[in-house]
Design a protein around this motif. Structure first.
Motif, PDB file in Angstrom:
ATOM      1  N   ARG A 255       7.165 -22.670 -17.518  1.00 24.23           N
ATOM      2  CA  ARG A 255       7.563 -21.486 -16.734  1.00 24.23           C
ATOM      3  C   ARG A 255       6.329 -20.800 -16.143  1.00 24.23           C
ATOM      4  N   ARG A 259       5.552 -20.504 -12.129  1.00 23.44           N
ATOM      5  CA  ARG A 259       5.332 -19.221 -11.441  1.00 23.44           C
ATOM      6  C   ARG A 259       3.975 -19.193 -10.752  1.00 23.44           C
ATOM      7  N   PRO A 263       5.453 -19.911  -6.699  1.00 22.93           N
ATOM      8  CA  PRO A 263       6.134 -18.619  -6.895  1.00 22.93           C
ATOM      9  C   PRO A 263       7.532 -18.639  -6.293  1.00 22.93           C
ATOM     10  N   THR A 267      15.018 -15.649 -10.197  1.00 26.50           N
ATOM     11  CA  THR A 267      14.881 -16.354 -11.458  1.00 26.50           C
ATOM     12  C   THR A 267      15.442 -17.750 -11.372  1.00 26.50           C
TER      13      THR A 267
END
Length: 271
Positions: A255, A259, A263, A267
């Protein structure tokens, strides 16, 4: 609105440590907020969004501006990211994803005493090992450059869950996969669906007898698998409970990398 106390508790929970330097954590949170903001923002708006006190936010922003990590517009009294960040990021330019992710692989291998591999999902429906980190204890050997069909093992379950293939297509593609002890189609499909909830998958003795695996996917902007982080170990050394613990740890790392490299505005399904 989040309070300063809640923000600090959340930061401590995320890092698993109560020894983080609060000012540094707050500065990073402000920079991350500005990186995702639609435009320049004033100190009050930044404080409200981050849950950091206005006075602390102002002092941090002033320091960041002095170091050119943020840029202050005197007319609008707003802040945005500054050119100084490029000085910090320049060492990453030209580095491969494998190089960037390698420290995380080493941390996971050391923490869980298991071989950690980074697989790249290729355009021809395979996965290829592009980085490894081996523990000091006896372990399974996997060579960089090794290739497997993308639906194999724990990695394959993660990919199948994200691909959401029709049943007939999934059946067809699984017939091409060689297993030492094949799981039933129903078991495999159930495991693949569960990865969307848990974020990780396990294979115990199916792909190779005596070998157990846990895996989690690094996803891109379109929430498709780009890389897989796998823990691969000798089954006698890793029971189900331990593999689940490793899987959860791999997911947290995946995760974080997702990110950082890709990006996303909302969610992801398995977050």
């Amino acid at each position: 609105m989040p309070t300063k106390k809640n923000t600090e508790e959340a930061n401590n929970k995320r890092t698993g440590s109560a020894k983080d330097v609060g000012a540094v954590v707050n500065a990073i949170q402000i920079l991350r907020h500005l990186a995702n903001a639609e435009g320049p923002e004033g100190a009050t708006a930044i404080a409200r969004a981050t849950g950091i006190s206005p006075s602390t936010t102002f002092n941090i922003l002033r320091t960041l501006s002095n170091e050119q990590l943020t840029s202050f517009d005197n007319e609008t009294k707003t802040y945005r990211l500054g050119l100084g960040l490029s000085e910090l990021a320049v060492s990453f330019i030209g580095r491969s994803y494998a190089d960037l992710i390698q420290p995380e692989l080493e941390r996971l291998s050391t923490s869980h005493h298991i071989l950690i591999t980074l697989w790249q999902v290729t355009d021809d429906a395979h996965i290829r090992v592009i980085a490894v980190s081996a523990p000091a204890v006896a372990h399974v050997n996997v060579a960089i450059g090794s290739r497997l069909p993308e639906l194999v093992g724990a990695a394959g379950r993660c990919i199948a869950g994200l691909r959401n293939l029709p049943e007939d297509e999934l059946r067809r593609r699984l017939t091409r996969v060689r297993w030492d002890s094949p799981p039933s189609f129903e078991e495999y499909r159930s495991d693949a669906a569960a990865t969307l909830e848990h974020g990780w998958a396990i294979d115990q003795d199916h792909l190779y007898r005596g070998v157990s695996m846990a895996a989690s996917a690094i996803i891109d902007h379109d929430r498709q698998p780009r890389f897989i982080i796998s823990g691969i170990g000798i089954s006698a050394q890793h029971n189900r409970e331990k593999l689940e613990h490793i899987g959860a740890s791999l997911h947290e790392t995946a995760r974080f990398i997702s990110r950082s490299l890709f990006p996303q505005s909302t969610t992801a399904p398995h977050e």
